[in-house]
Design an enzyme around this catalytic site. Sequence first.
Site, PDB file in Angstrom:
ATOM      1  N   ASP A   1      67.271  44.423  76.409  1.00  0.00           N
ATOM      2  CA  ASP A   1      66.778  43.554  77.505  1.00  0.00           C
ATOM      3  C   ASP A   1      65.605  42.624  77.060  1.00  0.00           C
ATOM      4  O   ASP A   1      66.012  41.671  76.733  1.00  0.00           O
ATOM      5  CB  ASP A   1      67.540  43.682  78.687  1.00  0.00           C
ATOM      6  N   LEU A   2      65.041  43.696  77.363  1.00  0.00           N
ATOM      7  CA  LEU A   2      63.506  43.738  77.102  1.00  0.00           C
ATOM      8  C   LEU A   2      62.825  42.715  75.701  1.00  0.00           C
ATOM      9  O   LEU A   2      62.529  41.432  75.997  1.00  0.00           O
ATOM     10  CB  LEU A   2      62.341  44.718  77.257  1.00  0.00           C
TER      11      LEU A   2
ATOM     12  N   ARG B   1      69.806  53.031  68.307  1.00  0.00           N
ATOM     13  CA  ARG B   1      70.241  54.762  68.346  1.00  0.00           C
ATOM     14  C   ARG B   1      71.570  53.646  67.532  1.00  0.00           C
ATOM     15  O   ARG B   1      72.215  54.086  66.757  1.00  0.00           O
ATOM     16  CB  ARG B   1      70.708  54.779  69.401  1.00  0.00           C
TER      17      ARG B   1
ATOM     18  N   HIS C   1      52.801  43.474  82.334  1.00  0.00           N
ATOM     19  CA  HIS C   1      52.532  41.735  82.405  1.00  0.00           C
ATOM     20  C   HIS C   1      52.288  40.862  83.403  1.00  0.00           C
ATOM     21  O   HIS C   1      51.958  39.185  82.744  1.00  0.00           O
ATOM     22  CB  HIS C   1      54.080  41.294  82.055  1.00  0.00           C
TER      23      HIS C   1
ATOM     24  N   GLU D   1      60.182  37.354  95.704  1.00  0.00           N
ATOM     25  CA  GLU D   1      61.356  36.537  95.405  1.00  0.00           C
ATOM     26  C   GLU D   1      63.032  36.470  95.692  1.00  0.00           C
ATOM     27  O   GLU D   1      63.433  36.687  96.793  1.00  0.00           O
ATOM     28  CB  GLU D   1      61.482  37.309  92.991  1.00  0.00           C
TER      29      GLU D   1
ATOM     30  N   ASP E   1      58.388  49.643  92.425  1.00  0.00           N
ATOM     31  CA  ASP E   1      58.303  48.597  91.318  1.00  0.00           C
ATOM     32  C   ASP E   1      57.605  47.773  91.639  1.00  0.00           C
ATOM     33  O   ASP E   1      57.115  46.623  90.758  1.00  0.00           O
ATOM     34  CB  ASP E   1      59.795  47.504  92.086  1.00  0.00           C
TER      35      ASP E   1
ATOM     36  N   HIS F   1      51.834  45.755  90.004  1.00  0.00           N
ATOM     37  CA  HIS F   1      51.524  44.365  90.508  1.00  0.00           C
ATOM     38  C   HIS F   1      50.276  44.096  91.781  1.00  0.00           C
ATOM     39  O   HIS F   1      49.573  42.945  91.397  1.00  0.00           O
ATOM     40  CB  HIS F   1      52.714  43.409  89.983  1.00  0.00           C
TER      41      HIS F   1
ATOM     42  N   LYS G   1      62.178  41.340  97.222  1.00  0.00           N
ATOM     43  CA  LYS G   1      64.046  40.843  96.677  1.00  0.00           C
ATOM     44  C   LYS G   1      64.895  39.785  97.598  1.00  0.00           C
ATOM     45  O   LYS G   1      64.153  39.944  99.210  1.00  0.00           O
ATOM     46  CB  LYS G   1      65.055  41.545  96.310  1.00  0.00           C
TER      47      LYS G   1
HETATM   48  P1  NDP Z   1      67.357  48.559  78.049  1.00  0.00           P
HETATM   49  O1  NDP Z   1      68.058  49.534  79.487  1.00  0.00           O
HETATM   50  O2  NDP Z   1      67.639  47.490  78.390  1.00  0.00           O
HETATM   51  O3  NDP Z   1      67.355  49.516  77.163  1.00  0.00           O
HETATM   52  C1  NDP Z   1      66.350  49.201  75.872  1.00  0.00           C
HETATM   53  C2  NDP Z   1      67.360  50.156  75.058  1.00  0.00           C
HETATM   54  O4  NDP Z   1      67.251  51.506  74.939  1.00  0.00           O
HETATM   55  C3  NDP Z   1      68.825  49.941  75.007  1.00  0.00           C
HETATM   56  O5  NDP Z   1      69.178  49.039  74.470  1.00  0.00           O
HETATM   57  C4  NDP Z   1      69.218  51.686  74.383  1.00  0.00           C
HETATM   58  O6  NDP Z   1      69.650  51.678  72.728  1.00  0.00           O
HETATM   59  C5  NDP Z   1      67.924  52.459  74.934  1.00  0.00           C
HETATM   60  N1  NDP Z   1      68.884  53.286  75.080  1.00  0.00           N
HETATM   61  C6  NDP Z   1      69.515  53.202  76.640  1.00  0.00           C
HETATM   62  N2  NDP Z   1      69.311  54.229  76.932  1.00  0.00           N
HETATM   63  C7  NDP Z   1      69.425  55.264  76.632  1.00  0.00           C
HETATM   64  C8  NDP Z   1      68.868  56.173  76.756  1.00  0.00           C
HETATM   65  N3  NDP Z   1      69.512  56.669  77.388  1.00  0.00           N
HETATM   66  N4  NDP Z   1      68.929  57.539  75.639  1.00  0.00           N
HETATM   67  C9  NDP Z   1      68.348  56.555  74.341  1.00  0.00           C
HETATM   68  N5  NDP Z   1      68.149  55.149  74.262  1.00  0.00           N
HETATM   69  C10 NDP Z   1      68.855  54.783  75.273  1.00  0.00           C
HETATM   70  O7  NDP Z   1      65.817  48.415  78.326  1.00  0.00           O
HETATM   71  P2  NDP Z   1      65.059  47.069  79.137  1.00  0.00           P
HETATM   72  O8  NDP Z   1      65.163  46.427  77.149  1.00  0.00           O
HETATM   73  O9  NDP Z   1      65.798  46.581  80.075  1.00  0.00           O
HETATM   74  O10 NDP Z   1      63.564  47.196  79.305  1.00  0.00           O
HETATM   75  C11 NDP Z   1      63.145  49.096  78.660  1.00  0.00           C
HETATM   76  C12 NDP Z   1      61.671  49.074  79.093  1.00  0.00           C
HETATM   77  O11 NDP Z   1      60.850  47.501  79.374  1.00  0.00           O
HETATM   78  C13 NDP Z   1      62.230  49.573  80.527  1.00  0.00           C
HETATM   79  O12 NDP Z   1      60.790  50.663  80.617  1.00  0.00           O
HETATM   80  C14 NDP Z   1      61.940  49.256  81.363  1.00  0.00           C
HETATM   81  O13 NDP Z   1      61.902  49.147  83.264  1.00  0.00           O
HETATM   82  C15 NDP Z   1      60.943  47.671  81.415  1.00  0.00           C
HETATM   83  N6  NDP Z   1      61.021  46.070  81.491  1.00  0.00           N
HETATM   84  C16 NDP Z   1      61.374  45.470  81.294  1.00  0.00           C
HETATM   85  C17 NDP Z   1      61.953  43.995  81.314  1.00  0.00           C
HETATM   86  C18 NDP Z   1      63.173  43.399  81.121  1.00  0.00           C
HETATM   87  O14 NDP Z   1      63.200  42.362  82.131  1.00  0.00           O
HETATM   88  N7  NDP Z   1      64.393  43.951  80.730  1.00  0.00           N
HETATM   89  C19 NDP Z   1      60.816  43.870  82.594  1.00  0.00           C
HETATM   90  C20 NDP Z   1      59.480  44.467  82.929  1.00  0.00           C
HETATM   91  C21 NDP Z   1      60.057  46.690  82.738  1.00  0.00           C
HETATM   92  P3  NDP Z   1      70.195  51.836  71.935  1.00  0.00           P
HETATM   93  O15 NDP Z   1      71.511  52.094  72.437  1.00  0.00           O
HETATM   94  O16 NDP Z   1      70.480  50.955  70.279  1.00  0.00           O
HETATM   95  O17 NDP Z   1      69.077  52.894  71.319  1.00  0.00           O
END
Ligand code: NDP
Length: 519
Positions: A49-50, A79, A216, A254, A273, A278, A378
């Site tokens: 997502d990020l 992965r 951020h 929020e 959180d 922040h 929230k």
């Molecule tokens: P996601 O949960 O979407 O995970 C990111 C990617 O990590 C997944 O697409 C997956 O990719 C891989 N993944 C997930 N779980 C596992 C696992 N158990 N083992 C190995 N790989 C895994 O995270 P976000 O993108 O939402 O967030 C990333 C970081 O940023 C986090 O630390 C979050 O706290 C932080 N963050 C996120 C925000 C947001 O808006 N999303 C805002 C602020 C902070 P694949 O399967 O292809 O390997």
Amino acid sequence: MDTEKLSSKIAMNEIVNVNTPDFDIDPEKCLGVYDTDPCTIVIMGATGDLTVRKLIPALFNLYLNKGLPKRLQIVGCGRTELDDQQFRKKMENALMALDGKNRSKWLLFKDTIHYFSVDYDNLDSFIDLAEFLKNLDQKHKTQGNRIFYLALPPSLYQTVAQTIGQTGLAHENVNNNGWARIVIEKPFGRDLKTAVHLDQGLRKFFQEHQIFRIDHYLAKETVQNILMFRFANAIFEPIWNRRYIDHITITATETLGVEHRAGYYEQAGVIRDMFQNHMMQLLALTAMEPTSRFEANQVRDEKIKIFRSLRPFPVENLHDYLILGQYGAGTIDGNPVPAYRDEPNVNAKSLTPTFATMKAFIDNWRWQNVPFVLTSGKRLAQKRTEIAIQFKEVPHSIFRQTLGEAIVANRLILGIYPEEKVTLTFQTKQPGAKVCLRPVTMNFYYNQNYSGPILDAYEKVLIDCMLGDQTLFWRQDSVERSWAFLTPVLEECEDCHNREEMLHIYDAGSWGSNFSNIK
Ligand code: NDP
């Protein structure tokens, strides 16, 4: 220039400045033509997502605004098995409505994006990645400079950082000018012990100057403006202390609920959180002493002094200093929304707080006994982020006999959201024959007289990583001091027998104010 000419120039400036502030500023300097090194940004967790929502849009925007180095490559890792074309398509879809001009730019930009699938537990897959990066460096002359952005669940930070380190990718080659930086997102641990443990893992291969711990929030223009406002104006600093300020409220609320992040939020709650990062940063920016130069370590040195000066939280008297809440069902923007406990993947008996108001004190000369009231939650009535400085009342009112009432004290608000603004409320005379006061507000809107682009927080963060400027990033000593302050609070809240009683249920869409009676 002789003295006569000089004094006439000064006089002219004074006259000119009365009505038309003469901003003698080079616009190029402010818009930013960044002197960034060529580099490769390696995003771990790039299918998440990020990356899709924040990182790639930020990089593309920087590209559109000429904010990226000429030689930049982006490598998404995950992965999931994808090839370059599939990954690029996924990112393109995330950018959604690419219109004609931007679309043609995207077609140029997308060629800088690659995908490499990895297995985080497998060293061989990282050895292959190292080889891939080396070839990319040679082909695109990115000089071995690399940013490893861990857009991954925090539980993977240590493993992945260590695997990167074991393949030699964390090594900085001073002679060849090749630097290596690692970026991690909050949360940095879930208490003091785990934060120290995480750091020990990172520090096996990366030194402090290589570690960029993102908040951020700090990259928002108006948050940075707090320091400019305080330290580039002579008139506020003399009154910025316990003699003139009654209390300070820092609010970040929020309307959103837990959304799709229940898995994380159930374990975290509002204090981990929002407060650990922040809120503590906003507190430090509001309370810190001026530095002698605006330079990363000097700013971070002053912030750590604030965290060190936080009065230990009176856990034995928690109720007077902390209020916790959790949202029940309610209405947001006219639409019914479920209670937190009815959200997908939330425990039906969850005791996770989604709201907190906390009163903190800073034990130093400037702030002795000035309450800092921090509130975050929230599903509240409004999304709002602001710092409100409540000044003391006048020491003696000469109007008391006529008006028979206390005079409302001055209030300065540094608004961050929804309006980026500075407002000052003060008293004036109500026009008319009678002696009557009326409060008026002087507003400054951040975008006033400015029509150029404003950097999104992630754009700023990415530029600073490329520049190696750590001013806006957490230093480990501050992370630890902040946890040292909050961990006893968390322990007390999570281990106490009356945990359920402590948690006030508030209606979604309200201000939670029926129970929030701190100051
Ligand atoms: P996601 O949960 O979407 O995970 C990111 C990617 O990590 C997944 O697409 C997956 O990719 C891989 N993944 C997930 N779980 C596992 C696992 N158990 N083992 C190995 N790989 C895994 O995270 P976000 O993108 O939402 O967030 C990333 C970081 O940023 C986090 O630390 C979050 O706290 C932080 N963050 C996120 C925000 C947001 O808006 N999303 C805002 C602020 C902070 P694949 O399967 O292809 O390997």
